[in-house]
Scaffold this active site. Structure first.
Site, PDB file in Angstrom:
ATOM      1  N   THR A 110      80.778 -42.890  70.837  1.00 45.07           N
ATOM      2  CA  THR A 110      81.579 -42.313  71.738  1.00 45.07           C
ATOM      3  C   THR A 110      83.059 -42.438  70.870  1.00 45.07           C
ATOM      4  O   THR A 110      83.393 -43.425  70.414  1.00 45.07           O
ATOM      5  CB  THR A 110      81.642 -42.914  73.070  1.00 45.07           C
ATOM      6  OG1 THR A 110      80.353 -42.820  73.574  1.00 45.07           O
ATOM      7  CG2 THR A 110      82.693 -42.566  74.177  1.00 45.07           C
ATOM      8  N   ASP A 168      79.574 -42.960  81.736  1.00 43.93           N
ATOM      9  CA  ASP A 168      80.809 -43.213  82.218  1.00 43.93           C
ATOM     10  C   ASP A 168      81.826 -42.402  81.525  1.00 43.93           C
ATOM     11  O   ASP A 168      82.882 -42.260  82.355  1.00 43.93           O
ATOM     12  CB  ASP A 168      81.070 -44.718  81.813  1.00 43.93           C
ATOM     13  CG  ASP A 168      81.237 -45.038  80.426  1.00 43.93           C
ATOM     14  OD1 ASP A 168      80.194 -44.617  79.664  1.00 43.93           O
ATOM     15  OD2 ASP A 168      82.068 -45.357  79.865  1.00 43.93           O
TER      16      ASP A 168
END
Ligand code: ASP
Length: 327
Positions: free
Chosen positions: A191, A222
């Site tokens: 990420t 998230d």
């Protein structure tokens, strides 16, 4: 809104991450290490130059994230991991610390730069978060050129999917629930995120991801959740997270760090270390964050073997790091 007059010597700073996980010198070839260092250097410099030229933290963070979305090394944009059924669903979010405006997209399948679309959701829609087909429809209305979902295919991520599916098969035959406990952090590594401070004193946080390998049922992590993977508030700090999203959502990690700074007067070191090393470790959550405050201080705690990370500020030169022993 009143404008501050920017002083030329006001601090500027940027920090970026490219994912946290089992990153050790033993499992990294010198070539791969050099590739990551070059990519992290490039992303940081792209953002820092914008800040140096008097540009906004918003533009700087977007440019840094986009540079990594375009690089297949990372689990974002072209390097996005595969879902359970062999597709790709990308998530991204952005937040600005002056107005607390935010934008996010979740589960987008045809958008080359999810972080750009998140920005457009923030600036050009009435909403904070758009998902799936609705997000694509919004992009079409804005004139985005879409790509086919297989634009995000890559051999390396496909192999990871096969390994993950095998692991899931084993855990289902032994009766375990989906391997949340012994899930290999490598399956969701990469990420990307950026936090930045501009000369006007404005903080921004941005995060973009392909999510978790073999994720099911439209799973959203998230990264597009404001408060979990991304948060910015000029009165405290800006945070972008990477790690096991299910934990970062439940412990609202990014907002918790900034709340400790804002209401308890903690430094970003104290707040970041408490959440990443105490709260998350006790819960079993793996990952890390990059944090920046309004004075340009930077802290990048993580509880994994490594985290791809880099920073540059008006008081500290470019610094690129990968492993834990470089902390
Ligand atoms: N946080 C991301 C997610 O759970 C993955 C990662 O950062 O490694 O989707």
């Amino acid at each position: 809104m009143w404008q501050t007059v920017a002083a030329d010597d006001a601090p500027i700073a940027i920090a970026i991450h490219g994912g946290a996980g089992t990153i050790t010198r033993d499992n990294m070839s010198p070539e791969r290490e050099a590739q990551f260092e070059a990519a992290l250097t490039h992303a940081t410099e792209v953002g820092y130059k914008i800040l140096q030229a008097g540009g906004s933290s918003l533009d700087a963070a977007i440019a840094a994230v986009q540079s990594m979305e375009r690089d297949a090394l990372f689990n974002a944009g072209v390097g996005a991991v595969y879902t359970f059924d062999g597709g790709h669903e990308l998530d991204a979010s952005i937040m600005r610390g002056d107005t607390l405006d935010a934008g996010a997209v979740a589960g987008v399948r045809t958008i080359e730069s999810p972080i750009q679309l998140a920005r457009d959701v923030m600036e050009r829609s009435r909403h904070v978060m758009l998902s799936g087909e609705g997000a694509a429809e919004f992009a079409r209305e804005l004139g985005y050129a879409e790509v086919d979902n297989d634009h995000f295919n890559s051999e390396h991520r496909y192999q990871q999917l096969q390994e993950a599916l095998e692991r899931l098969q084993q855990s289902s035959t032994t009766g375990d629930q989906i391997a949340l406990v012994d899930w290999d952090p490598a399956f969701n590594m990469g990420t990307v995120g950026a936090v930045a401070l501009d000369r006007d004193g404005n903080l921004v946080a941005a995060t973009s991801t392909g999510g978790m390998t073999a994720k099911q049922y439209g799973r959203i992590g998230d990264s597009p959740i404001i408060g979990a993977g991304t948060w910015a508030d000029n009165q405290s700090c800006a945070v972008s997270a990477t790690g096991h999203g299910e934990y970062f959502i439940r412990y609202h990690v990014a907002a918790d760090i900034c709340a400790r700074v804002k209401y308890q007067g903690q430094s970003i070191e104290e707040a970041g270390d408490a959440v990443i090393h105490d709260v998350l470790v006790a819960a079993g959550g793996t990952g890390g964050v990059i944090i920046i405050d309004a004075q340009g201080n930077i802290h990048m705690p993580f509880n994994t073997e490594g985290m791809y990370r880099a920073s540059q500020s008006s008081s500290s030169p470019l610094d690129v790091k990968i492993y834990r022993d470089e902390e």
